[in-house]
Motif scaffolding. Structure first.
Motif, PDB file in Angstrom:
ATOM      1  N   PRO A   6       0.832  -1.189   0.000  1.00 50.89           N
ATOM      2  CA  PRO A   6       0.000   0.000   0.000  1.00 50.89           C
ATOM      3  C   PRO A   6       0.872   1.245   0.000  1.00 50.89           C
ATOM      4  O   PRO A   6       1.968   1.248   0.528  1.00 50.89           O
ATOM      5  N   ARG A  10      -1.639   4.858   3.363  1.00 54.59           N
ATOM      6  CA  ARG A  10      -2.440   3.854   4.038  1.00 54.59           C
ATOM      7  C   ARG A  10      -2.420   4.021   5.560  1.00 54.59           C
ATOM      8  O   ARG A  10      -3.219   3.423   6.270  1.00 54.59           O
ATOM      9  N   CYS A  15      -7.376   4.580   6.872  1.00 56.98           N
ATOM     10  CA  CYS A  15      -6.873   3.210   6.853  1.00 56.98           C
ATOM     11  C   CYS A  15      -6.624   2.801   8.290  1.00 56.98           C
ATOM     12  O   CYS A  15      -5.570   3.043   8.837  1.00 56.98           O
ATOM     13  N   ASP A  81      -9.351  -2.442  15.787  1.00 55.04           N
ATOM     14  CA  ASP A  81      -9.267  -2.307  14.341  1.00 55.04           C
ATOM     15  C   ASP A  81      -9.735  -3.562  13.610  1.00 55.04           C
ATOM     16  O   ASP A  81     -10.204  -3.481  12.473  1.00 55.04           O
ATOM     17  N   SER A 117       1.045  -8.426   3.798  1.00 59.23           N
ATOM     18  CA  SER A 117      -0.158  -8.946   4.445  1.00 59.23           C
ATOM     19  C   SER A 117       0.167  -9.247   5.903  1.00 59.23           C
ATOM     20  O   SER A 117       1.327  -9.480   6.258  1.00 59.23           O
ATOM     21  N   THR A 178     -14.667  -6.503   4.356  1.00 57.20           N
ATOM     22  CA  THR A 178     -13.959  -5.446   3.628  1.00 57.20           C
ATOM     23  C   THR A 178     -14.245  -4.112   4.293  1.00 57.20           C
ATOM     24  O   THR A 178     -15.365  -3.837   4.728  1.00 57.20           O
ATOM     25  N   THR A 189      -8.344  -0.112   0.418  1.00 55.57           N
ATOM     26  CA  THR A 189      -9.363  -1.052   0.886  1.00 55.57           C
ATOM     27  C   THR A 189      -8.697  -2.213   1.612  1.00 55.57           C
ATOM     28  O   THR A 189      -7.759  -2.832   1.101  1.00 55.57           O
ATOM     29  N   GLN A 190      -9.178  -2.490   2.806  1.00 53.37           N
ATOM     30  CA  GLN A 190      -8.687  -3.625   3.589  1.00 53.37           C
ATOM     31  C   GLN A 190      -9.639  -4.799   3.409  1.00 53.37           C
ATOM     32  O   GLN A 190     -10.863  -4.621   3.493  1.00 53.37           O
ATOM     33  N   THR A 191      -9.093  -5.963   3.189  1.00 54.86           N
ATOM     34  CA  THR A 191      -9.905  -7.180   3.150  1.00 54.86           C
ATOM     35  C   THR A 191      -9.375  -8.137   4.199  1.00 54.86           C
ATOM     36  O   THR A 191      -8.173  -8.401   4.264  1.00 54.86           O
ATOM     37  N   MET A 192     -10.272  -8.630   5.036  1.00 58.32           N
ATOM     38  CA  MET A 192      -9.890  -9.482   6.158  1.00 58.32           C
ATOM     39  C   MET A 192     -10.653 -10.797   6.121  1.00 58.32           C
ATOM     40  O   MET A 192     -11.869 -10.808   5.915  1.00 58.32           O
ATOM     41  N   MET A 209      -5.120 -10.230   6.825  1.00 64.96           N
ATOM     42  CA  MET A 209      -5.523  -8.951   6.243  1.00 64.96           C
ATOM     43  C   MET A 209      -4.583  -8.562   5.116  1.00 64.96           C
ATOM     44  O   MET A 209      -3.361  -8.722   5.219  1.00 64.96           O
ATOM     45  N   PHE A 211      -4.280  -5.418   1.722  1.00 65.88           N
ATOM     46  CA  PHE A 211      -4.788  -4.203   1.101  1.00 65.88           C
ATOM     47  C   PHE A 211      -4.952  -4.427  -0.401  1.00 65.88           C
ATOM     48  O   PHE A 211      -4.315  -5.297  -0.990  1.00 65.88           O
TER      49      PHE A 211
END
Length: 235
Positions: A6, A10, A15, A81, A117, A178, A189-192, A209, A211
């Motif tokens: 990122p 970020r 973020c 978070d 990640s 997300t 965008t964070q995806t977990m 996680m 980005f």
């Protein structure tokens, strides 16, 4: 859920997961996928050991994720978070706000430096069965989060199966989440991918996680979850 690094921004408020984590780290019906566990509607016997003694050690993390155990203040920040909310945020609708922690969590986090990640395990105390969390997540699949003048949309999808763990937790669920800030685009965008289990009054949360719109690989998340459940069970 392999993303690119990122950009520096970020670490701005939009973020929210989390400069602190990456800096410290890099720097009943039977539940499918969890044989022997059933949907938890009551709390089991409390686990006597301190959470700090139960959190997996850095050398127990999957290969490729050199890890550290976070100090108390950073652990609390990281745990908040992981909900996609963060401390001090306002959630709309308000009923979807996460309940307060009973006590400070124990958290360890590892970072894959190549992909940027992260892999986080959190242990916390709870007085609620996992069934209540499952209901809240199902009812709050799409929420707005406002914090420090920034806004984001948090979308949570419950997955059909939680991974196997031996010994099994009392109950477990898995989700994909997300966090899409209003500003910054896909790069922020964070995806977990998260697996949550419970053993007595200890809730085990393991999150991968990334980005940038891709999804974390399930393997490391599932591996660390099984390690954490075993450690808590051994208590």
């Amino acid at each position: 859920m392999t993303p690119v690094s990122p950009p520096p921004r970020r670490l701005l408020p939009a973020c929210w997961l989390s400069a602190a984590v990456l800096a410290l780290a890099g720097c009943g019906a039977v539940l499918p996928g969890a044989p022997g566990s059933a949907e938890q509607t009551t709390i089991g016997a409390p686990v006597g050991a301190e959470l700090a003694a139960l959190v997996p050690a850095p050398d127990a993390f999957p290969a490729g994720y050199p890890a550290v155990v976070l100090p108390a203040e950073a652990a609390a920040q990281a745990a908040a978070d992981l909900d996609g909310v963060g401390p001090g945020a306002t959630v709309e609708p308000a009923r979807c706000a996460p309940p307060p922690e009973l006590a400070g969590p124990a958290v360890a986090v590892g970072t894959d430096e190549e992909s940027r990640s992260s892999l986080t395990v959190e242990l916390s105390r709870t007085d609620q069965p996992l069934a209540r969390l499952r209901t809240r997540l199902a009812e709050c699949a799409n929420v707005r989060v406002l914090r420090a003048g920034a806004a984001a949309t948090v979308v949570t999808d419950l997955l059909d199966e939680a991974p196997d763990a031996a010994p099994a937790p009392d109950d477990a669920l898995a989700l994909l989440r997300t966090v899409s800030p209003d500003r910054g685009g896909a790069a922020l965008t964070q995806t977990m991918r998260t697996v949550i289990g419970q053993v007595g009054d200890v809730r085990i949360t393991v999150t991968g996680m990334v980005f940038g719109g891709s999804e974390p690989e399930p393997g490391p998340v599932d591996e660390l979850f099984a390690t954490a459940v075993e450690r808590v069970r051994a208590g």
